[in-house]
Design an enzyme around this catalytic site. Sequence first.
Site, PDB file in Angstrom:
ATOM      1  CG  PHE A  94     -34.344 -32.411 -43.624  1.00  0.00           C
ATOM      2  CD1 PHE A  94     -35.193 -31.852 -42.683  1.00  0.00           C
ATOM      3  CD2 PHE A  94     -34.308 -33.796 -43.730  1.00  0.00           C
ATOM      4  CE1 PHE A  94     -35.979 -32.651 -41.859  1.00  0.00           C
ATOM      5  CE2 PHE A  94     -35.085 -34.599 -42.924  1.00  0.00           C
ATOM      6  CZ  PHE A  94     -35.924 -34.031 -41.984  1.00  0.00           C
ATOM      7  CE  LYS A  95     -34.446 -35.244 -39.613  1.00  0.00           C
ATOM      8  NZ  LYS A  95     -34.152 -36.444 -38.843  1.00  0.00           N
ATOM      9  CG  ASP A  96     -26.708 -30.305 -41.416  1.00  0.00           C
ATOM     10  OD1 ASP A  96     -26.381 -30.759 -40.305  1.00  0.00           O
ATOM     11  OD2 ASP A  96     -26.269 -30.760 -42.498  1.00  0.00           O
ATOM     12  CB  THR A  99     -31.892 -36.618 -35.850  1.00  0.00           C
ATOM     13  OG1 THR A  99     -33.089 -36.291 -36.554  1.00  0.00           O
ATOM     14  CG2 THR A  99     -31.871 -35.845 -34.542  1.00  0.00           C
TER      15      THR A  99
END
Length: 482
Positions: free
Chosen positions: A116-118, A149
């Site tokens: 999800f960090k993308d 991250t």
Amino acid sequence: MLYLSTRAASGKAAERKRFCEILLEGLAPDGGLYLPETYPQVNAATLEQWRKLPYADLAFEILSLYIDDIPAADLKAICRKTYTAEVFGTKEIVPLRPLEAGLYLQALSNGPTLAFKDMAMQLLGNLFEYELARRGEELNILGATSGDTGSAAEYAMRGKKGVRVFMTSPKGRMSPFQQAQMFSLQDANIHNIAIEGVFDDCQDIVKAVSNDLEFKRRYKIGTVNSINWARLMAQVVYYFSGYFQATAASTGSARTGIQKVSFTVPSGNFGNVCAGHVARMMGLPIDRLVVATNENDVLDEFFRTGVYRVRGSADTHETSSPSMDISKASNFERFVFDLLGRDGEKIRSLFHHELGRQGSFDLSTDAAFDAAAGRYGFVSGKSTHDDRIDTILDTYMRFDTIIDTHTADGVKVARQHMQAGVPMIVLETALPIKFAETIEEAIGIPPPRPEKFDGIEDLPKRVKILPANAAAIQRYIADNVH
């Protein structure tokens, strides 16, 4: 739109800054975290106008409320360059899929590094490149990662003009896949540093270097961790998208703009769920924000008891959801700032003095603590390794769906807080391949691997091992900035 530090003294208007200043700065000079002076408000009519926008245009509408020092046409172009089906796999970008009655998974892990960090990091890379080119400057990014991250930042920044990345991670504490994603990168502007310690040591180093103002200015140090407001701001967008998708599938009041939804967020550093808090403060109809932790349950303990008690390295458990192996939640300060009426001096007392002196503070007798579950709608829960195994297996057997270990923490805790008539959205954290060993333990077979990552663990590694010491990191940065 102006921004202030969570530790700013009241009445010091001169300390307010605009977005592009804090974009490159990261941590405030006083050690606090930046937040907007006020949260822009949206109403039911605005929500309906935004409901059918493509994700990139929704991002522009939300971000433009917070950014007034980038021309609108440029900001829209940056959003459209960032959020494409080619990068994120689907035109919806963050598609919602039902798991069981009332419970949804929001797919946030279809980007370049499968996490999800993308969602925020791809935007941050484009914002950095834009602003540095506009200024004719360079930036040396210092970051800390517990798993996702780092790779998200490095993949977003590799090849970007004027940007170098120095990413710290806890030696041996990430999954083999996560390590391979980062350490196999050979780009000259990417530097991986394995710290002999845990994630909280890495995070402390980033803060210590950022607080050395002379070094920070001399070497132009910035951050990509969620202490950087731009990261958190970008994450606000997918809460709106999840809401629109969930209420479009609902009946009754869905089209009136008053239908509420809840979100469950696997959380270690409080950044992802803090974005939900911001969305809620803006007026998004969120009922509950459910904080799901693993065995490192600092946040669950707070929302149950009112006591925030950080742990040291020796008391930080190594778990099968390693990206949440965090015992000092940096973004928590932003929420407590709002909780305590935006009193910067009180925040400084709590986070600088009390945490520094005794490693904890207690808000259980403060009237504001009741607001955490009332006005702010926070509840929490904890998941263990056995819970993860059971949830992964149950999800696979009943729904033919494989979820990663962190998402499993979220699903387990979400089921404890579901309410009739209120859709519950669990934010997916990563694709299962990043934690293949535990997935295979749970279901007996390895999870599917995207073809582009075949054999990644066998690629040559490029990483520097250093002690958990800020001075050692500073020397390494100085030696590698040309």
